[in-house]
Design a protein around this motif. Sequence first.
Motif, PDB file in Angstrom:
ATOM      1  N   GLU A 188       0.817  -1.216   0.000  1.00  0.00           N
ATOM      2  CA  GLU A 188       0.000   0.000   0.000  1.00  0.00           C
ATOM      3  C   GLU A 188       0.852   1.268   0.000  1.00  0.00           C
ATOM      4  N   LEU A 189       2.066   1.168   0.501  1.00  0.00           N
ATOM      5  CA  LEU A 189       2.960   2.329   0.486  1.00  0.00           C
ATOM      6  C   LEU A 189       3.342   2.685  -0.948  1.00  0.00           C
ATOM      7  N   THR A 190       3.734   1.685  -1.715  1.00  0.00           N
ATOM      8  CA  THR A 190       4.081   1.911  -3.123  1.00  0.00           C
ATOM      9  C   THR A 190       2.871   2.388  -3.906  1.00  0.00           C
ATOM     10  N   GLU A 191       1.724   1.769  -3.634  1.00  0.00           N
ATOM     11  CA  GLU A 191       0.498   2.160  -4.334  1.00  0.00           C
ATOM     12  C   GLU A 191       0.109   3.597  -4.004  1.00  0.00           C
ATOM     13  N   SER A 192       0.288   3.988  -2.763  1.00  0.00           N
ATOM     14  CA  SER A 192      -0.044   5.359  -2.352  1.00  0.00           C
ATOM     15  C   SER A 192       0.808   6.370  -3.095  1.00  0.00           C
ATOM     16  N   ALA A 193       2.111   6.089  -3.186  1.00  0.00           N
ATOM     17  CA  ALA A 193       3.017   7.000  -3.889  1.00  0.00           C
ATOM     18  C   ALA A 193       2.628   7.128  -5.355  1.00  0.00           C
ATOM     19  N   THR A 194       2.250   6.009  -5.962  1.00  0.00           N
ATOM     20  CA  THR A 194       1.851   6.017  -7.377  1.00  0.00           C
ATOM     21  C   THR A 194       0.560   6.793  -7.583  1.00  0.00           C
ATOM     22  N   VAL A 195      -0.419   6.543  -6.732  1.00  0.00           N
ATOM     23  CA  VAL A 195      -1.716   7.231  -6.842  1.00  0.00           C
ATOM     24  C   VAL A 195      -1.538   8.733  -6.640  1.00  0.00           C
ATOM     25  N   LEU A 196      -0.728   9.122  -5.672  1.00  0.00           N
ATOM     26  CA  LEU A 196      -0.501  10.550  -5.413  1.00  0.00           C
ATOM     27  C   LEU A 196       0.131  11.243  -6.614  1.00  0.00           C
ATOM     28  N   ASP A 197       1.103  10.592  -7.242  1.00  0.00           N
ATOM     29  CA  ASP A 197       1.746  11.184  -8.426  1.00  0.00           C
ATOM     30  C   ASP A 197       0.741  11.366  -9.555  1.00  0.00           C
ATOM     31  N   LYS A 198      -0.050  10.339  -9.823  1.00  0.00           N
ATOM     32  CA  LYS A 198      -1.041  10.410 -10.896  1.00  0.00           C
ATOM     33  C   LYS A 198      -2.124  11.445 -10.579  1.00  0.00           C
ATOM     34  N   ALA A 199      -2.550  11.466  -9.329  1.00  0.00           N
ATOM     35  CA  ALA A 199      -3.626  12.367  -8.929  1.00  0.00           C
ATOM     36  C   ALA A 199      -3.200  13.828  -9.019  1.00  0.00           C
ATOM     37  N   LYS A 200      -1.985  14.135  -8.572  1.00  0.00           N
ATOM     38  CA  LYS A 200      -1.509  15.519  -8.638  1.00  0.00           C
ATOM     39  C   LYS A 200      -1.356  15.984 -10.083  1.00  0.00           C
ATOM     40  N   ALA A 201      -0.868  15.095 -10.933  1.00  0.00           N
ATOM     41  CA  ALA A 201      -0.719  15.444 -12.348  1.00  0.00           C
ATOM     42  C   ALA A 201      -2.080  15.717 -12.983  1.00  0.00           C
ATOM     43  N   LEU A 202      -3.063  14.888 -12.649  1.00  0.00           N
ATOM     44  CA  LEU A 202      -4.403  15.067 -13.202  1.00  0.00           C
ATOM     45  C   LEU A 202      -5.058  16.318 -12.638  1.00  0.00           C
ATOM     46  N   ALA A 203      -4.850  16.576 -11.354  1.00  0.00           N
ATOM     47  CA  ALA A 203      -5.422  17.775 -10.733  1.00  0.00           C
ATOM     48  C   ALA A 203      -4.817  19.040 -11.331  1.00  0.00           C
ATOM     49  N   TYR A 204      -3.523  19.000 -11.637  1.00  0.00           N
ATOM     50  CA  TYR A 204      -2.888  20.157 -12.276  1.00  0.00           C
ATOM     51  C   TYR A 204      -3.469  20.383 -13.672  1.00  0.00           C
ATOM     52  N   GLN A 205      -3.755  19.296 -14.367  1.00  0.00           N
ATOM     53  CA  GLN A 205      -4.402  19.412 -15.679  1.00  0.00           C
ATOM     54  C   GLN A 205      -5.768  20.076 -15.542  1.00  0.00           C
TER      55      GLN A 205
END
Length: 335
Positions: A188-205
């Motif tokens: 879940e730690l690795t998954e959290s880091a991945t989700v956060l990266d994707k989510a921030k990129a999408l939110a910036y879009q």
Amino acid sequence: MDLKLKRFSIGYRTLKTAVGVPIAIFLAQWIGLDYYVSAGILTILCIQPTKRKSVRAAFSRLIASLIAIGYALVFFEGISYHPLVLGILILLFIPVLVSLRFSDGFVSSSVILLHLYDAKHLTLDLFTNELMLMGIGFGTALAVNMYMPSIERKLDFYREEIERLYAKIFSEVTVYLREGESDWSGKELTESATVLDKAKALAYQDVENHLTRHENKYYHYFEMREKQFEIIERILPKITALPVIVGQSGIVADFLEDLGSNVHSGNTAHRYLDKLDTVKEMFANMPLPDTQEKFQAMAALYEVIQEMERYLEIKRGYKAFESIEKTGRRKLSAS
């Protein structure tokens, strides 16, 4: 030979290009402009992934093209319509665009520049023709790019996913504090880091797709969760390195279990900060450790409490999703 082909798909940008190019060419041809096909090229160059990028691209390309016309007037009309002069013009033109930060407009301005070179004479009619080509090409791109599909559903998915992952992490930490061992893989730690990266990129879009709005509640939310994640990563080594399980372990476990079962987007961090004060009082009232290992364990657990206080302070300073709590879209009772 095994060929792995990428899955065929048509995105919104492709669809917009397919719609915008024929419209631009049709309008330029209908008006009777020379080099009307170039209106389609200008449209292609101006369609961008977001609204703001499209507006910036149109502005940059317009300014670059106007500068190119000025250079053409000086070099072509002032010297000669010769390939060598064209080469010198480009040699001096590109550094100017770079210094003015309009370098991304070089290709579109080159289209205009070559029109002028081909015409062999810069007239008012030709100047008007090029302005209208730019207006149609850039204008069509801006028009078709004003539609952007909503991505809030995907952002909500990421938001709920990161909350689920945090809840799972706290649940596993609770098990370890109570039992002194766990078969948790930590995925879940690795998954959290991945989700956060994707989510921030999408939110910036999403920010880039709103011309008048400079802030985004989702971007701030994921930024807040990212700061909390740094704290989670700091406390895990402290917990897994506990030399023994002491009485304070159960107190911290109860607190983290309560917190983990109520991870959401509302902001009630103040309640858990109050509970954390109670935990500190319980620590203070417990008997002092009688061995070095117990002392080290108690000290480590107190550091965990301090880190969790920072975790909650980060959440308390976040207010973007307060509307969720007020409208009652979900039952909120924690942070």
